[in-house]
Design a protein around this motif. Structure first.
Motif, PDB file in Angstrom:
ATOM      1  N   ILE A  24       0.846  -1.184   0.000  1.00  0.00           N
ATOM      2  CA  ILE A  24       0.000   0.000   0.000  1.00  0.00           C
ATOM      3  C   ILE A  24       0.891   1.247   0.000  1.00  0.00           C
ATOM      4  CG2 ILE A  24      -1.783  -1.270   1.274  1.00  0.00           C
ATOM      5  CD1 ILE A  24      -1.073   0.586   3.701  1.00  0.00           C
ATOM      6  N   GLY A  25       0.303   2.391  -0.336  1.00  0.00           N
ATOM      7  CA  GLY A  25       1.073   3.635  -0.339  1.00  0.00           C
ATOM      8  C   GLY A  25       0.561   4.567  -1.420  1.00  0.00           C
ATOM      9  N   LEU A  26       1.031   5.791  -1.354  1.00  0.00           N
ATOM     10  CA  LEU A  26       0.558   6.811  -2.304  1.00  0.00           C
ATOM     11  C   LEU A  26       1.022   6.532  -3.729  1.00  0.00           C
ATOM     12  CD1 LEU A  26       0.833  10.443  -0.880  1.00  0.00           C
ATOM     13  CD2 LEU A  26      -1.213   9.183  -1.527  1.00  0.00           C
ATOM     14  N   GLY A  30       6.022   3.457  -5.631  1.00  0.00           N
ATOM     15  CA  GLY A  30       6.782   2.351  -6.212  1.00  0.00           C
ATOM     16  C   GLY A  30       6.170   0.981  -5.961  1.00  0.00           C
ATOM     17  N   LYS A  31       4.868   0.945  -5.649  1.00  0.00           N
ATOM     18  CA  LYS A  31       4.226  -0.326  -5.283  1.00  0.00           C
ATOM     19  C   LYS A  31       4.382  -1.389  -6.377  1.00  0.00           C
ATOM     20  CE  LYS A  31       0.328   1.804  -4.775  1.00  0.00           C
ATOM     21  NZ  LYS A  31       0.297   3.243  -4.855  1.00  0.00           N
ATOM     22  N   SER A  32       4.165  -1.008  -7.634  1.00  0.00           N
ATOM     23  CA  SER A  32       4.229  -2.009  -8.713  1.00  0.00           C
ATOM     24  C   SER A  32       5.667  -2.420  -8.998  1.00  0.00           C
ATOM     25  CB  SER A  32       3.593  -1.459  -9.988  1.00  0.00           C
ATOM     26  OG  SER A  32       2.257  -1.094  -9.718  1.00  0.00           O
ATOM     27  N   ALA A  60      -9.306   1.617 -19.416  1.00  0.00           N
ATOM     28  CA  ALA A  60      -8.294   2.213 -18.536  1.00  0.00           C
ATOM     29  C   ALA A  60      -8.955   2.844 -17.309  1.00  0.00           C
ATOM     30  CB  ALA A  60      -7.511   3.285 -19.296  1.00  0.00           C
ATOM     31  N   ILE A  61      -8.182   2.907 -16.208  1.00  0.00           N
ATOM     32  CA  ILE A  61      -8.707   3.507 -14.974  1.00  0.00           C
ATOM     33  C   ILE A  61      -9.155   4.943 -15.215  1.00  0.00           C
ATOM     34  CG2 ILE A  61      -7.968   4.359 -12.702  1.00  0.00           C
ATOM     35  CD1 ILE A  61      -6.573   1.638 -12.358  1.00  0.00           C
ATOM     36  N   SER A  62      -8.406   5.692 -16.026  1.00  0.00           N
ATOM     37  CA  SER A  62      -8.814   7.082 -16.304  1.00  0.00           C
ATOM     38  C   SER A  62     -10.189   7.116 -16.967  1.00  0.00           C
ATOM     39  CB  SER A  62      -7.767   7.780 -17.169  1.00  0.00           C
ATOM     40  OG  SER A  62      -7.501   7.012 -18.321  1.00  0.00           O
ATOM     41  N   LEU A  76     -15.638  -1.443  -7.855  1.00  0.00           N
ATOM     42  CA  LEU A  76     -14.934  -2.438  -8.674  1.00  0.00           C
ATOM     43  C   LEU A  76     -13.619  -2.833  -8.002  1.00  0.00           C
ATOM     44  CD1 LEU A  76     -15.006  -3.963 -11.352  1.00  0.00           C
ATOM     45  CD2 LEU A  76     -14.036  -1.942 -12.468  1.00  0.00           C
ATOM     46  N   GLU A  77     -12.924  -1.836  -7.492  1.00  0.00           N
ATOM     47  CA  GLU A  77     -11.637  -2.069  -6.814  1.00  0.00           C
ATOM     48  C   GLU A  77     -11.828  -3.036  -5.636  1.00  0.00           C
ATOM     49  OE1 GLU A  77      -9.986   1.396  -4.557  1.00  0.00           O
ATOM     50  OE2 GLU A  77      -8.120   0.930  -5.606  1.00  0.00           O
ATOM     51  N   GLN A  78     -12.891  -2.791  -4.873  1.00  0.00           N
ATOM     52  CA  GLN A  78     -13.162  -3.639  -3.710  1.00  0.00           C
ATOM     53  C   GLN A  78     -13.434  -5.084  -4.141  1.00  0.00           C
ATOM     54  OE1 GLN A  78     -16.048  -1.872  -1.061  1.00  0.00           O
ATOM     55  NE2 GLN A  78     -16.508  -3.850  -0.127  1.00  0.00           N
ATOM     56  N   GLY A  95      -3.829   0.051  -5.663  1.00  0.00           N
ATOM     57  CA  GLY A  95      -3.884   1.480  -5.976  1.00  0.00           C
ATOM     58  C   GLY A  95      -3.879   2.265  -4.668  1.00  0.00           C
ATOM     59  N   GLY A  96      -3.408   3.509  -4.738  1.00  0.00           N
ATOM     60  CA  GLY A  96      -3.206   4.309  -3.522  1.00  0.00           C
ATOM     61  C   GLY A  96      -4.429   4.510  -2.648  1.00  0.00           C
ATOM     62  N   GLY A  97      -5.631   4.418  -3.235  1.00  0.00           N
ATOM     63  CA  GLY A  97      -6.847   4.663  -2.443  1.00  0.00           C
ATOM     64  C   GLY A  97      -7.468   3.410  -1.870  1.00  0.00           C
ATOM     65  N   ALA A  98      -6.955   2.235  -2.262  1.00  0.00           N
ATOM     66  CA  ALA A  98      -7.601   0.981  -1.860  1.00  0.00           C
ATOM     67  C   ALA A  98      -7.658   0.839  -0.336  1.00  0.00           C
ATOM     68  CB  ALA A  98      -6.864  -0.201  -2.485  1.00  0.00           C
ATOM     69  N   ARG A 134      -2.952   9.589 -14.320  1.00  0.00           N
ATOM     70  CA  ARG A 134      -3.686   9.375 -13.073  1.00  0.00           C
ATOM     71  C   ARG A 134      -4.828  10.378 -12.926  1.00  0.00           C
ATOM     72  NH1 ARG A 134       1.817   7.998 -11.409  1.00  0.00           N
ATOM     73  NH2 ARG A 134       1.796   5.962 -10.399  1.00  0.00           N
ATOM     74  N   PRO A 135      -6.069   9.864 -12.848  1.00  0.00           N
ATOM     75  CA  PRO A 135      -7.229  10.761 -12.828  1.00  0.00           C
ATOM     76  C   PRO A 135      -7.246  11.728 -11.649  1.00  0.00           C
ATOM     77  CG  PRO A 135      -7.889   8.442 -12.444  1.00  0.00           C
ATOM     78  CD  PRO A 135      -6.467   8.433 -12.862  1.00  0.00           C
ATOM     79  N   LEU A 136      -6.742  11.301 -10.484  1.00  0.00           N
ATOM     80  CA  LEU A 136      -6.802  12.193  -9.317  1.00  0.00           C
ATOM     81  C   LEU A 136      -5.835  13.370  -9.438  1.00  0.00           C
ATOM     82  CD1 LEU A 136      -7.099   9.780  -6.233  1.00  0.00           C
ATOM     83  CD2 LEU A 136      -8.901  10.952  -7.483  1.00  0.00           C
ATOM     84  N   GLU A 152      -4.189  13.345   4.469  1.00  0.00           N
ATOM     85  CA  GLU A 152      -5.370  12.514   4.712  1.00  0.00           C
ATOM     86  C   GLU A 152      -5.006  11.045   4.939  1.00  0.00           C
ATOM     87  OE1 GLU A 152      -8.251  15.095   1.698  1.00  0.00           O
ATOM     88  OE2 GLU A 152      -7.750  13.024   1.204  1.00  0.00           O
ATOM     89  N   ARG A 153      -4.038  10.581   4.166  1.00  0.00           N
ATOM     90  CA  ARG A 153      -3.837   9.129   4.113  1.00  0.00           C
ATOM     91  C   ARG A 153      -2.720   8.592   4.999  1.00  0.00           C
ATOM     92  NH1 ARG A 153      -4.543   7.770  -2.360  1.00  0.00           N
ATOM     93  NH2 ARG A 153      -6.759   8.335  -2.522  1.00  0.00           N
ATOM     94  N   TYR A 154      -1.685   9.380   5.259  1.00  0.00           N
ATOM     95  CA  TYR A 154      -0.549   8.799   5.991  1.00  0.00           C
ATOM     96  C   TYR A 154      -0.943   8.246   7.369  1.00  0.00           C
ATOM     97  CZ  TYR A 154       3.244   9.343   2.625  1.00  0.00           C
ATOM     98  OH  TYR A 154       4.083   9.185   1.546  1.00  0.00           O
TER      99      TYR A 154
HETATM  100  C1  S3P Z   1      -5.499   6.091  -6.861  1.00  0.00           C
HETATM  101  C2  S3P Z   1      -4.285   5.553  -7.235  1.00  0.00           C
HETATM  102  C3  S3P Z   1      -4.070   4.860  -8.521  1.00  0.00           C
HETATM  103  C4  S3P Z   1      -5.380   4.306  -9.070  1.00  0.00           C
HETATM  104  C5  S3P Z   1      -6.440   5.366  -9.109  1.00  0.00           C
HETATM  105  C6  S3P Z   1      -6.703   5.995  -7.735  1.00  0.00           C
HETATM  106  C7  S3P Z   1      -5.621   6.758  -5.540  1.00  0.00           C
HETATM  107  O1  S3P Z   1      -3.127   3.812  -8.366  1.00  0.00           O
HETATM  108  O2  S3P Z   1      -5.825   3.212  -8.303  1.00  0.00           O
HETATM  109  O3  S3P Z   1      -6.013   6.337 -10.015  1.00  0.00           O
HETATM  110  O4  S3P Z   1      -6.751   6.944  -5.058  1.00  0.00           O
HETATM  111  O5  S3P Z   1      -4.567   7.076  -4.936  1.00  0.00           O
HETATM  112  P1  S3P Z   1      -1.547   4.028  -8.081  1.00  0.00           P
HETATM  113  O6  S3P Z   1      -1.382   4.323  -6.618  1.00  0.00           O
HETATM  114  O7  S3P Z   1      -0.944   2.713  -8.464  1.00  0.00           O
HETATM  115  O8  S3P Z   1      -1.109   5.145  -8.968  1.00  0.00           O
END
Ligand code: S3P
Length: 188
Positions: A24-26, A30-32, A60-62, A76-78, A95-98, A134-136, A152-154
């Motif tokens: 996990i991480g923002l 480098g998660k992947s 694509a996610i975007s 979908l992610e869940q 992904g960073g928000g999971a 990245r859409p965000l 928010e996330r740390y």
């Molecule tokens: C997101 C991170 C993205 C991807 C989506 C939302 C987030 O993944 O899941 O764009 O909420 O931080 P990566 O962290 O792999 O870029």
């Protein structure tokens, strides 16, 4: 690429009892990339959750964000993560928000070992600025958005079982730090 360490492979399997290792991480932590290397080092398969989501959605996610919106993406992610977590020994990059979704977090805590790749703001901004998918991050200043997401996330990422710094040095060193932390994990 670190050499595969058969002792560690056995050890990791023993300690995790077949549990997935979830990164996990923002965005930009480098998660992947690091997850792929960790998987190779311990002889496990690697799965990137974002790629699996794109395969499940057929786009694509975007595009998922643009066409259906973020809540549909999170749903979908869940569902995709619940499936991946049930598939045995896997290094899983999320992904960073999971992890920010309470149900996803609970599932990972129950079924996996979580590793947070923590990094400094400057490093993250530098890395995410290299690509524009990245859409965000598409509306607004990347540094401001990343700073807000860090705030928010740390504190929530800090609930991970293991925290590893991913700011400094080459990926090989980060993988070594993760492996060292995994070796320590059962006794900590
Ligand atoms: C997101 C991170 C993205 C991807 C989506 C939302 C987030 O993944 O899941 O764009 O909420 O931080 P990566 O962290 O792999 O870029």
């Amino acid at each position: 690429m670190p050499n595969q360490d058969p002792m560690l492979s056995t050890h990791a399997l023993t300690l995790a009892e077949g549990k997935p290792l979830v990164l996990i991480g923002l965005m930009g932590s480098g998660k992947s990339t690091i997850g792929r290397r960790l998987a190779a080092a311990i002889g496990w398969r690697f799965v990137d959750a974002d790629e699996e989501i794109e395969a499940a959605a057929g786009c694509a996610i975007s595009d998922i964000f643009a066409i259906y919106g973020e809540p549909i993406f999170r749903d979908l992610e869940q569902r995709v993560l619940a499936r991946l977590l049930s598939e045995g020994p896997t290094v899983l990059a999320t992904g960073g928000g999971a992890w920010m979704q309470p149900q996803v977090r609970a599932l990972i805590k129950e079924q996996a070992i979580s590793l947070w790749l923590r990094a400094e703001l400057e490093v993250l901004v530098d890395r995410v600025s290299r690509r524009d998918h990245r859409p965000l991050l598409k509306d607004g200043n990347k540094q401001d958005i990343m700073q807000r997401l860090m705030r928010e996330r740390y504190p929530i990422y800090a609930e991970a079982d293991i925290t590893v710094d991913s700011s400094n040095g080459p990926h090989e060193r980060v993988v070594e730090r993760m492996i060292a932390a995994l070796k320590e994990y059962p006794s900590s």
